[in-house]
Enzyme design. Structure first.
Site, short mmCIF file in Angstrom:
data_model
loop_
_atom_site.label_atom_id
_atom_site.label_comp_id
_atom_site.label_asym_id
_atom_site.label_seq_id
_atom_site.Cartn_x
_atom_site.Cartn_y
_atom_site.Cartn_z
N GLY A 167 4.94 5.59 -4.81
CA GLY A 167 6.20 4.88 -4.87
C GLY A 167 6.60 4.49 -3.46
CG ASP B 76 6.82 8.03 -0.86
OD1 ASP B 76 6.01 7.17 -0.42
OD2 ASP B 76 6.46 9.13 -1.31
N PRO C 92 -6.05 -1.13 -6.93
CG PRO C 92 -5.27 -2.53 -8.60
CD PRO C 92 -4.82 -1.77 -7.39
CG HIS D 137 -2.19 -0.82 0.95
ND1 HIS D 137 -3.46 -0.29 1.04
CD2 HIS D 137 -2.35 -2.12 0.59
CE1 HIS D 137 -4.35 -1.24 0.75
NE2 HIS D 137 -3.69 -2.35 0.49
CG ASP D 138 5.12 3.33 1.28
OD1 ASP D 138 4.66 4.49 1.34
OD2 ASP D 138 6.34 3.10 1.14
CG ASP E 204 1.96 -23.94 1.00
OD1 ASP E 204 1.01 -23.14 0.93
OD2 ASP E 204 1.87 -25.06 1.52
#
Length: 328
Positions: free
Chosen positions: A77, A79, A164, A71-72, A252
């Site tokens: 970007g 940051d 999204p 989410h960052d 997995d």
């Protein structure tokens, strides 16, 4: 541990790449960037100590830290803009209200500041902490690239247009990922709350019926967990995204095998297993023997999205606020 596994499965389904990460470098990022920059202290070992202590108490931090990094990176970007506290910052956006792990990054920041003030960025701490959490969760260890600097802007309105939603179509999701330089198999990490996928159980695309692509046994099971009556507290119930009843506590590719059986909880994930553009990729991951390598490569690629390096951005004193005056 089940939540750890389900979160990593969701991330890999859309972020997976078939590449060996050895020797890769993205822009000014590099493995071992802080070597020799913090006296005799090892920055990555300090962060590992913080993450390990938290993991022992709560293994679900693996899922939380992966989601935090995703989410960052997908908004401005990688940051650390998601960490900033402000009236209209990214933290306040609806998709980020269930994000966890902020306190872990704050703790890691305080720890490294004690050895070398103003040297280690909050953006790098997110990347290092996510890598360490994945390793502790059994997902293998990859080399994390560092050298990011922290951003100065954090706006809530940037979030909804960058990440999204769980009902996004395959073309919509592909367009968002392509805009970040990622391919069609790159994955978004989502939490499974009843309110997110409830339409699949009762009124799929306004038909008044359940989603016909969902396994009927699974649909009945989820309806019991997520009743139609939205006035109850059950509207915020959570469920396991990996519906394999025999799953083991290890990261997995079980979730992909469940998708091939039409047992995906989120619409976008099940659609990836059905859509002609992505079905083969899901099947390949479901049968892959090199899952940790694929996952590590995916995390490295995601961690290089629109990074600030060199004289860009800043190194924050505290991860929750930009500097004034700045260190540099």
């Amino acid at each position: 541990m089940k939540k750890v596994k389900q979160a990593v499965a969701l991330l890999i389904l859309r972020l997976c790449l078939l590449a060996n990460i050895a020797g890769l470098s993205h822009g000014a990022l590099q493995v071992g960037f802080y070597r020799g920059k913090c006296g005799i202290a090892d920055v990555e070992m300090i962060v590992a100590g913080v993450v390990t202590a938290r993991f022992i108490r709560d293994p679900t931090v693996v899922a939380a830290l992966i989601r935090l990094q995703f989410h960052d990176c997908f908004v401005n970007g990688c940051d650390a803009s998601i960490l900033i506290d402000a009236t209209n910052s990214e933290k306040t956006a609806i998709p980020n209200l269930t994000i966890r792990g902020y306190d872990i990054i704050d703790e890691a920041k305080a720890a490294v500041e004690g050895f070398c003030p103003g040297v280690v960025s909050c953006a790098d701490l997110i990347a290092i902490a996510a890598r360490d959490a994945v390793f502790l969760g059994g997902g293998g260890r990859y080399e994390v690239q560092t050298g990011r600097r922290d951003g100065l802007v954090s706006l809530a309105q940037s979030v909804s247009i960058s990440i999204p939603g769980p009902s996004a179509s395959i073309p919509q999701t592909m367009a968002v990922f392509a805009n970040k330089g990622l391919n069609l198999t790159d994955m978004v990490l989502l939490m499974a709350h009843c309110s997110i996928f409830k339409d699949r159980l009762y009124n799929f695309r306004s038909t008044g019926r359940p989603d016909p692509t969902m396994d009927s046994f699974l649909a009945n099971k989820l309806r019991a967990r997520c009743p139609l009556d939205t006035t109850t507290t059950a509207a915020n119930n959570t469920v396991d995204l990996d519906q394999n009843p025999f799953q083991i506590p290890f990261l997995d590719n079980s979730y992909y095998r469940q998708l091939m059986l039409n047992r995906g909880v989120l619409e976008i994930d099940q659609e990836l297993a059905l859509h002609p553009l992505t079905r083969a990729t899901v099947m390949s991951i479901a049968n892959a023997l090199d899952f940790p390598i694929q996952f590590g490569a995916a995390m490295v690629k995601m961690g290089a999205i629109e990074v600030l390096t060199g004289m860009q951005g800043e190194i924050r004193r505290f991860c929750t606020a930009t500097n004034w005056p700045p260190f540099t």
